[in-house]
Enzyme design. Structure first.
Site, PDB file in Angstrom:
ATOM      1  N   CYS A  89       0.833  -1.203   0.000  1.00 40.82           N
ATOM      2  CA  CYS A  89       0.000   0.000   0.000  1.00 40.82           C
ATOM      3  C   CYS A  89       0.869   1.256   0.000  1.00 40.82           C
ATOM      4  O   CYS A  89       1.843   1.345   0.758  1.00 40.82           O
ATOM      5  CB  CYS A  89      -0.919  -0.025   1.215  1.00 40.82           C
ATOM      6  SG  CYS A  89      -1.816   1.520   1.485  1.00 40.82           S
ATOM      7  N   CYS A  92       0.803   5.186   3.263  1.00 42.78           N
ATOM      8  CA  CYS A  92       1.627   5.641   4.394  1.00 42.78           C
ATOM      9  C   CYS A  92       3.103   5.581   4.018  1.00 42.78           C
ATOM     10  O   CYS A  92       3.567   4.576   3.475  1.00 42.78           O
ATOM     11  CB  CYS A  92       1.386   4.773   5.622  1.00 42.78           C
ATOM     12  SG  CYS A  92      -0.264   4.948   6.338  1.00 42.78           S
ATOM     13  N   CYS A 177      -7.956  -0.514   7.205  1.00 42.57           N
ATOM     14  CA  CYS A 177      -6.965   0.566   7.123  1.00 42.57           C
ATOM     15  C   CYS A 177      -6.755   1.125   8.522  1.00 42.57           C
ATOM     16  O   CYS A 177      -7.691   1.643   9.146  1.00 42.57           O
ATOM     17  CB  CYS A 177      -7.444   1.667   6.181  1.00 42.57           C
ATOM     18  SG  CYS A 177      -6.317   3.089   6.117  1.00 42.57           S
ATOM     19  N   GLN A 271     -11.061  19.196   5.733  1.00 44.63           N
ATOM     20  CA  GLN A 271      -9.862  18.592   6.290  1.00 44.63           C
ATOM     21  C   GLN A 271     -10.144  17.162   6.762  1.00 44.63           C
ATOM     22  O   GLN A 271     -11.179  16.893   7.372  1.00 44.63           O
ATOM     23  CB  GLN A 271      -9.350  19.433   7.463  1.00 44.63           C
ATOM     24  CG  GLN A 271      -8.791  20.791   7.073  1.00 44.63           C
ATOM     25  CD  GLN A 271      -7.426  20.683   6.416  1.00 44.63           C
ATOM     26  OE1 GLN A 271      -6.737  19.672   6.531  1.00 44.63           O
ATOM     27  NE2 GLN A 271      -7.024  21.747   5.723  1.00 44.63           N
ATOM     28  N   GLU A 324     -13.915  31.490  -4.055  1.00 44.84           N
ATOM     29  CA  GLU A 324     -13.762  30.041  -4.210  1.00 44.84           C
ATOM     30  C   GLU A 324     -14.163  29.662  -5.631  1.00 44.84           C
ATOM     31  O   GLU A 324     -15.139  30.191  -6.171  1.00 44.84           O
ATOM     32  CB  GLU A 324     -14.637  29.309  -3.191  1.00 44.84           C
ATOM     33  CG  GLU A 324     -14.871  27.841  -3.445  1.00 44.84           C
ATOM     34  CD  GLU A 324     -13.595  27.029  -3.454  1.00 44.84           C
ATOM     35  OE1 GLU A 324     -13.509  26.108  -4.287  1.00 44.84           O
ATOM     36  OE2 GLU A 324     -12.676  27.316  -2.646  1.00 44.84           O
ATOM     37  N   ASP A 368      -5.681  29.818   1.693  1.00 47.97           N
ATOM     38  CA  ASP A 368      -5.478  28.384   1.871  1.00 47.97           C
ATOM     39  C   ASP A 368      -5.516  27.743   0.488  1.00 47.97           C
ATOM     40  O   ASP A 368      -6.471  27.064   0.115  1.00 47.97           O
ATOM     41  CB  ASP A 368      -6.588  27.815   2.768  1.00 47.97           C
ATOM     42  CG  ASP A 368      -6.390  26.350   3.108  1.00 47.97           C
ATOM     43  OD1 ASP A 368      -5.349  25.780   2.722  1.00 47.97           O
ATOM     44  OD2 ASP A 368      -7.293  25.760   3.736  1.00 47.97           O
ATOM     45  N   CYS A 395      -0.466  23.079   2.681  1.00 43.57           N
ATOM     46  CA  CYS A 395      -0.313  21.635   2.840  1.00 43.57           C
ATOM     47  C   CYS A 395       0.932  21.126   2.121  1.00 43.57           C
ATOM     48  O   CYS A 395       1.192  19.918   2.135  1.00 43.57           O
ATOM     49  CB  CYS A 395      -1.553  20.896   2.324  1.00 43.57           C
ATOM     50  SG  CYS A 395      -1.883  21.164   0.565  1.00 43.57           S
TER      51      CYS A 395
END
Length: 442
Positions: A89, A92, A177, A271, A324, A368, A395
């Protein structure tokens, strides 16, 4: 005369000393011939056998996995998840590192990007060099916080749910998961067949019991009857238009943050960590210190999280303009902020809409932007508005650093920077930078 095709090096193995961490969830190493390797599943200072997963002779760099660890770092642990590791996977990046080490690796990446792209040391950025865990995520080594409230499962040809392997369309079937939030796990997506589906996204809202499943069918496939262990709304993605449509239940979920309930429709952005929205609002408001009567901008405002927080604090004499691009997000933002008379939400790209507003001066700005950042042109425009303070939520450390360099060129300096580990076990990290005019106090 055509050039000879370059020889693929996939499968070749090299014994290497692992160097520093790099942005993207890997570390840098060099072969004895000087070839650069981007090595996943390794840690700085280790000696490993790295097997090439992408690359060809003469390439600037090769991608590789550490398949054998010869000398392990003191920060290494066995991956808690049975589906993690080389070739498995890809969700991660740092399952093999202790939680504290993961945060140090992310801090090293932020520091390197700030220095390389903005010419800033941590001290010059007002940053103490640490990445803070989210509330409740400080767990011992070997344990994994279950934090991800939105999980998109890929589906195998025989209908099994799984997750994509790293940089691949191949699916790793899973039965659980470990980083999925409890509300996602309890839907039992992995325990049933999804024949004919390309993907299944599961959403568990924060602060409400709303659960949602979004189905993306393969061309021509019929939707399955979705009967799960608890009430859930079901949406589908149109295979031609990409639009998201309600099958049954609500077309939205209700997310809770900053003391307010926010409608988020048709799988729109929110989020993914349950503590992220409140953590970021707190960091932004503490950095901006809004005053009654302020005029504020909320750019890339989504469903109105920061616009609502600003409106609460600037009061009836203040005003907030949100911009937006997403049509459904704008509809949700207008719904979520309907009780504020002096909040306006405009639809369109920031770089197109902002110049048309005629605004020449503001007190506060929140931006953002998406992972690519705001870009030079938008930053130049924002710097011309003379804001007392600007909050930049990012991010991606590389995009943040590039834009901070543009803000410096526009006469702004970084007052403070805070970093939060809102994506444990992955290489992703969230930052909040507070900027002010460079001439302030001079």
């Amino acid at each position: 005369m055509q050039a000879e095709p370059r020889k693929s090096l996939v499968g070749e193995e090299y014994e290497v000393e692992v160097g520093p961490v790099a942005h993207g969830g890997h570390c840098i190493a060099r072969t004895s011939e000087g070839q650069v390797l981007f090595v996943r599943h390794a840690l700085p200072g280790e000696r490993v056998v790295a097997r090439v997963t992408e690359g060809e002779q003469g390439a600037r760099f090769l991608r590789a996995d550490a398949v054998t660890v010869l000398d392990a770092s003191k920060d290494r642990i066995d991956e808690p998840c049975p589906f993690a590791g080389p070739g498995r996977c890809g969700g991660c990046d740092w399952q093999h590192a202790k939680p504290g080490a993961q945060r140090r690796l992310k801090a090293d990446v932020i520091a390197e990007q700030l220095q390389h792209l903005a010419g800033l040391t941590p001290e010059e950025a007002g940053w103490d060099g640490t990445v803070l865990p989210a509330e409740g995520d400080k767990v011992p080594a070997g344990q994994v916080p279950a934090w991800r409230t939105r999980v998109q499962y890929a589906v195998t040809a025989d209908g099994r749910a799984g997750l994509r392997r790293h940089r691949s369309h191949e699916v790793e079937p899973i039965d659980h998961c470990m980083i999925a939030a409890e509300g996602v796990s309890e839907l039992g997506i992995e325990k049933r067949a999804w024949t004919g589906m390309d993907s299944v996204e599961a959403i568990a809202a924060t602060g409400s019991q709303d659960r949602q499943v979004i189905l993306t069918p393969k061309p021509g496939a019929r939707l399955p009857l979705v009967e799960l262990d608890r009430p859930v709304s079901v949406l589908r993605v149109d295979e031609r238009s990409g639009g998201v449509h309600r099958v049954h239940g609500r077309p939205f979920v209700r997310e809770r943050a900053d003391g307010r309930t926010h409608r988020v429709g048709n799988g729109g952005f929110w989020q993914v960590h349950p503590k992220a929205a409140d953590t970021l609002v707190t960091a932004v408001m503490q950095g901006l210190l809004p005053r009654k009567g302020d005029m504020a901008l909320d750019l890339y405002c989504g469903v109105g999280l920061f616009a609502g927080a600003l409106a609460d604090r600037v009061g009836d004499q203040g005003a907030v303009l949100g911009i937006e691009s997403g049509k459904r997000a704008v509809e949700d933002a207008r719904h979520n902020l309907a009780d504020f008379d002096r909040v306006r939400i405009e639809q369109g790209k920031v770089e197109s809409v902002l110049p048309r507003t005629g605004i020449e001066e503001v007190d506060l700005i929140v931006l953002d932007p998406p992972r690519a950042g705001a870009g030079r042109k938008t930053v130049e425009h924002l710097a011309s508005l003379g804001a007392r303070r600007i909050a930049y939520v990012a991010c991606d450390p590389a995009a943040l650093a590039r834009d901070l360099g543009y803000f410096r060129d526009g006469g702004y300096r970084v007052r403070t920077l805070r970093a939060f580990d809102l994506f444990p076990m992955t290489h992703h990290v969230e930052c909040v930078a507070i900027l002010e005019p460079a001439t302030k106090g001079l």
